[in-house]
Design an enzyme around this catalytic site. Structure first.
Site, PDB file in Angstrom:
ATOM      1  N   ARG A 137      -5.840  74.046  19.837  1.00  0.00           N
ATOM      2  CA  ARG A 137      -4.990  73.349  21.024  1.00  0.00           C
ATOM      3  C   ARG A 137      -3.594  73.246  20.332  1.00  0.00           C
ATOM      4  O   ARG A 137      -3.695  72.916  18.880  1.00  0.00           O
ATOM      5  CB  ARG A 137      -5.399  72.193  21.429  1.00  0.00           C
ATOM      6  CG  ARG A 137      -4.386  71.621  22.607  1.00  0.00           C
ATOM      7  CD  ARG A 137      -5.042  70.471  23.320  1.00  0.00           C
ATOM      8  NE  ARG A 137      -4.338  69.856  24.274  1.00  0.00           N
ATOM      9  CZ  ARG A 137      -4.221  68.693  24.577  1.00  0.00           C
ATOM     10  NH1 ARG A 137      -5.144  67.961  24.326  1.00  0.00           N
ATOM     11  NH2 ARG A 137      -2.904  68.082  25.053  1.00  0.00           N
ATOM     12  N   HIS A 138      -2.511  73.726  20.807  1.00  0.00           N
ATOM     13  CA  HIS A 138      -1.317  73.301  20.190  1.00  0.00           C
ATOM     14  C   HIS A 138      -1.060  71.898  19.551  1.00  0.00           C
ATOM     15  O   HIS A 138      -1.637  71.027  20.147  1.00  0.00           O
ATOM     16  CB  HIS A 138       0.008  73.469  21.132  1.00  0.00           C
ATOM     17  CG  HIS A 138      -0.055  72.600  22.163  1.00  0.00           C
ATOM     18  ND1 HIS A 138       0.429  71.446  22.243  1.00  0.00           N
ATOM     19  CD2 HIS A 138      -0.544  72.692  23.521  1.00  0.00           C
ATOM     20  CE1 HIS A 138       0.370  70.729  23.451  1.00  0.00           C
ATOM     21  NE2 HIS A 138      -0.291  71.689  24.028  1.00  0.00           N
ATOM     22  N   ASN A 186       3.424  65.222  25.278  1.00  0.00           N
ATOM     23  CA  ASN A 186       1.953  64.444  25.001  1.00  0.00           C
ATOM     24  C   ASN A 186       2.226  62.921  24.786  1.00  0.00           C
ATOM     25  O   ASN A 186       1.404  62.135  25.384  1.00  0.00           O
ATOM     26  CB  ASN A 186       1.166  64.822  23.684  1.00  0.00           C
ATOM     27  CG  ASN A 186       0.732  66.509  23.999  1.00  0.00           C
ATOM     28  OD1 ASN A 186       0.802  67.154  22.945  1.00  0.00           O
ATOM     29  ND2 ASN A 186       0.303  66.792  25.291  1.00  0.00           N
ATOM     30  N   ARG A 238       5.240  75.117  22.544  1.00  0.00           N
ATOM     31  CA  ARG A 238       4.458  74.423  21.835  1.00  0.00           C
ATOM     32  C   ARG A 238       3.196  75.125  21.119  1.00  0.00           C
ATOM     33  O   ARG A 238       2.968  74.871  20.052  1.00  0.00           O
ATOM     34  CB  ARG A 238       4.034  73.330  22.643  1.00  0.00           C
ATOM     35  CG  ARG A 238       3.160  73.543  23.898  1.00  0.00           C
ATOM     36  CD  ARG A 238       3.018  72.255  24.786  1.00  0.00           C
ATOM     37  NE  ARG A 238       2.383  72.449  26.008  1.00  0.00           N
ATOM     38  CZ  ARG A 238       2.678  72.908  27.387  1.00  0.00           C
ATOM     39  NH1 ARG A 238       4.144  73.123  27.140  1.00  0.00           N
ATOM     40  NH2 ARG A 238       2.317  72.836  28.317  1.00  0.00           N
ATOM     41  N   GLU A 250      -0.574  77.342  30.194  1.00  0.00           N
ATOM     42  CA  GLU A 250      -1.097  76.158  30.607  1.00  0.00           C
ATOM     43  C   GLU A 250      -1.093  76.323  32.195  1.00  0.00           C
ATOM     44  O   GLU A 250      -0.275  76.971  32.978  1.00  0.00           O
ATOM     45  CB  GLU A 250      -0.605  74.533  29.961  1.00  0.00           C
ATOM     46  CG  GLU A 250      -1.240  73.406  30.448  1.00  0.00           C
ATOM     47  CD  GLU A 250      -2.709  73.447  30.270  1.00  0.00           C
ATOM     48  OE1 GLU A 250      -3.353  74.424  30.433  1.00  0.00           O
ATOM     49  OE2 GLU A 250      -3.184  72.347  29.696  1.00  0.00           O
ATOM     50  N   HIS A 255      -3.865  75.658  25.395  1.00  0.00           N
ATOM     51  CA  HIS A 255      -3.537  74.337  25.976  1.00  0.00           C
ATOM     52  C   HIS A 255      -4.816  73.626  26.310  1.00  0.00           C
ATOM     53  O   HIS A 255      -5.836  74.107  26.341  1.00  0.00           O
ATOM     54  CB  HIS A 255      -2.437  74.383  27.009  1.00  0.00           C
ATOM     55  CG  HIS A 255      -1.277  75.205  27.026  1.00  0.00           C
ATOM     56  ND1 HIS A 255      -0.126  74.751  26.681  1.00  0.00           N
ATOM     57  CD2 HIS A 255      -1.037  76.476  26.901  1.00  0.00           C
ATOM     58  CE1 HIS A 255       0.676  75.520  26.229  1.00  0.00           C
ATOM     59  NE2 HIS A 255       0.480  76.747  26.485  1.00  0.00           N
TER      60      HIS A 255
HETATM   61  O1  F6P Z   1      -1.363  67.053  28.963  1.00  0.00           O
HETATM   62  C1  F6P Z   1      -1.314  68.052  28.387  1.00  0.00           C
HETATM   63  C2  F6P Z   1      -1.897  69.320  29.359  1.00  0.00           C
HETATM   64  O2  F6P Z   1      -1.857  70.309  28.771  1.00  0.00           O
HETATM   65  C3  F6P Z   1      -1.073  69.405  30.769  1.00  0.00           C
HETATM   66  O3  F6P Z   1       0.081  70.306  30.529  1.00  0.00           O
HETATM   67  C4  F6P Z   1      -1.992  69.831  31.820  1.00  0.00           C
HETATM   68  O4  F6P Z   1      -1.520  69.550  33.055  1.00  0.00           O
HETATM   69  C5  F6P Z   1      -3.039  68.966  31.277  1.00  0.00           C
HETATM   70  O5  F6P Z   1      -3.121  68.885  29.864  1.00  0.00           O
HETATM   71  C6  F6P Z   1      -4.673  69.539  31.796  1.00  0.00           C
HETATM   72  O6  F6P Z   1      -5.368  68.587  31.707  1.00  0.00           O
HETATM   73  P1  F6P Z   1      -6.249  67.724  32.892  1.00  0.00           P
HETATM   74  O7  F6P Z   1      -6.536  68.907  33.689  1.00  0.00           O
HETATM   75  O8  F6P Z   1      -7.080  67.123  32.551  1.00  0.00           O
HETATM   76  O9  F6P Z   1      -5.039  67.061  33.760  1.00  0.00           O
END
Ligand code: F6P
Length: 405
Positions: free
Chosen positions: A215-216, A222, A263, A288, A357
């Site tokens: 993962r980046h 973040n 990223r 992502e 991601h």
């Molecule tokens: O927070 C980082 C991230 O990669 C977001 O860009 C993305 O929407 C999310 O995590 C995905 O994780 P979850 O489905 O648990 O919200």
């Protein structure tokens, strides 16, 4: 018919994955101690012909001079394959375009009463073709040309082959394979073909020898708990990327696939820098999850401003699709396509790396290890560890490891 020997004849336009498939077959058969050798016409041409064969005219079917040389090379390889089999070899793979009926009839005529299996590789994905041609023009025969000129010449070469291309249809034994998706679109088997089940199974199995799934590093988003967007790495994120680079320096990573987001690319750059020979390929398929109307918002803001989105997603995270965006369920198709592309482009490499991601990596992980749908959106994807995945018929690895920060 001697049922212990097999001639495999590859068929397909240039840059359709024939040689990769041939090597994959050879490697897998060798594991079963089946003596296999590849006879590649392109390699023989590069070895024997001194003149400039990068010119498309060399491949013009109307150019009797070029045609004669290419036919001689094909004949030489057929004879070499026959003597390999006569000396105890078991599977001889003739790796060349073999797209014309005339050429294929000649092969059948020169190898009588022997099991012959034709394998045609097809692939119409423009992006993959483009990337494959980029790899082809790195051959020394194109060294004296600019990249653009080499690509142009390669396309012209392909066009000449298109003009004489007849797809497999009336051959006694054949498999038509989509080499990107490892999917058989047509097959016809008339004779007893030794090793057939094995060969067929190798062709349709996705194999990945060592995938390092990362993962980046940490981003500004973040830190603020914001989702999506195109944020850059923080200082800490850069330190993480450099630590990864040092960790992977000892391993040879010829390909790093990233998403198209800053990223993942910023994480890949220091890793690539410490490798000797490494190509970085950003694929949109590894982007992502698109959180639509929620892009760039923090989870807290979503809960406050659009609570129905927050609550509905919480109830069924896998199936929930963000308004104007995606959900895990709708990402599956594209992420799977990305995995196919990465496997295809890395052509059987020992090691590859994907930098993705949180949600995208969850989908990649679930491609290799079964998880119930409702569990996929909760797979643990940290930024200080990576997954090592191996998925071949002989080796399965699925490990979460720290990279030593
Ligand atoms: O927070 C980082 C991230 O990669 C977001 O860009 C993305 O929407 C999310 O995590 C995905 O994780 P979850 O489905 O648990 O919200």
């Amino acid at each position: 018919m001697n049922n212990k020997n097999l001639y495999v004849v590859m068929v397909g336009l240039p840059a359709r994955g024939k040689s990769t498939i041939a090597r994959k077959l050879k490697e897998n058969l060798a594991r079963d101690h089946i003596k296999t050798r590849i006879f590649n016409n392109g390699d023989l041409r590069r070895k024997l012909v001194n003149e400039d064969t990068s010119s498309p005219e060399f491949y013009n079917p109307k150019n009797s001079y070029g045609l004669a040389i290419r036919e001689q090379i094909a004949l030489k390889n057929i004879n070499r394959a026959k003597s390999f089999i006569n000396r105890g070899g078991q599977v001889a793979i003739l790796d060349a375009t073999n797209v014309s009926l005339k050429r294929r009839k000649k092969i059948v005529q020169l190898i009588p009463n022997q099991p012959l299996l034709f394998i045609e590789c097809t692939n119409d994905d423009e992006e993959i073709l483009k990337a494959s041609i980029e790899k082809k023009v790195a051959f020394p025969e194109f060294n004296h040309l600019s990249r653009e000129a080499a690509i142009r010449r390669f396309h012209e070469r392909i066009n000449y082959y298109c003009g004489i291309y007849t797809s497999l249809k009336n051959e006694r034994n054949f498999i038509k394979l989509n080499s990107l998706y490892n999917k058989i679109s047509k097959e016809e088997i008339t004779d007893e073909i030794p090793y057939y089940d094995r060969v067929r199974d190798f062709l349709v199995t996705d194999t990945i020898k060592n995938l390092f799934l990362i993962r980046h590093g940490e981003t500004y988003f973040n830190l603020q708990n914001r989702i999506g967007g195109n944020s850059s790495l923080t200082e800490n994120g850069k330190i993480q990327a450099e630590a990864m680079a040092r960790f992977f320096q000892k391993k040879k990573i010829p390909y790093i696939f990233t998403s198209q987001k800053k990223r993942t690319i910023q994480t890949a750059v220091p890793i690539k820098e410490l490798q000797e020979n490494c190509t970085m390929i950003p694929l949109e398929e590894f982007n992502e999850i698109d959180s639509g109307v929620c892009e760039c918002m923090s989870y807290e803001e979503i809960r406050e401003k659009i609570p129905q989105v927050y609550m509905t997603r919480k109830k069924n995270k896998y199936s929930y699709i963000y308004p104007e965006g995606e959900g895990y369920v709708s990402m599956k198709e594209r992420v799977d396509r990305g995995i196919k592309k990465a496997i295809y482009l890395s052509a059987n490499s020992e090691n590859i790396m994907i930098i993705g991601h949180r949600a995208a990596n969850r989908m990649i992980l679930s491609h290799f290890l079964f998880r119930r749908k409702e569990d996929v959106p909760y797979i643990y994807v940290p930024q200080d560890k990576f997954y090592h995945i191996a998925a071949t018929q002989y080796k399965k690895i699925f490990q979460l490891k720290p990279y030593g920060i």
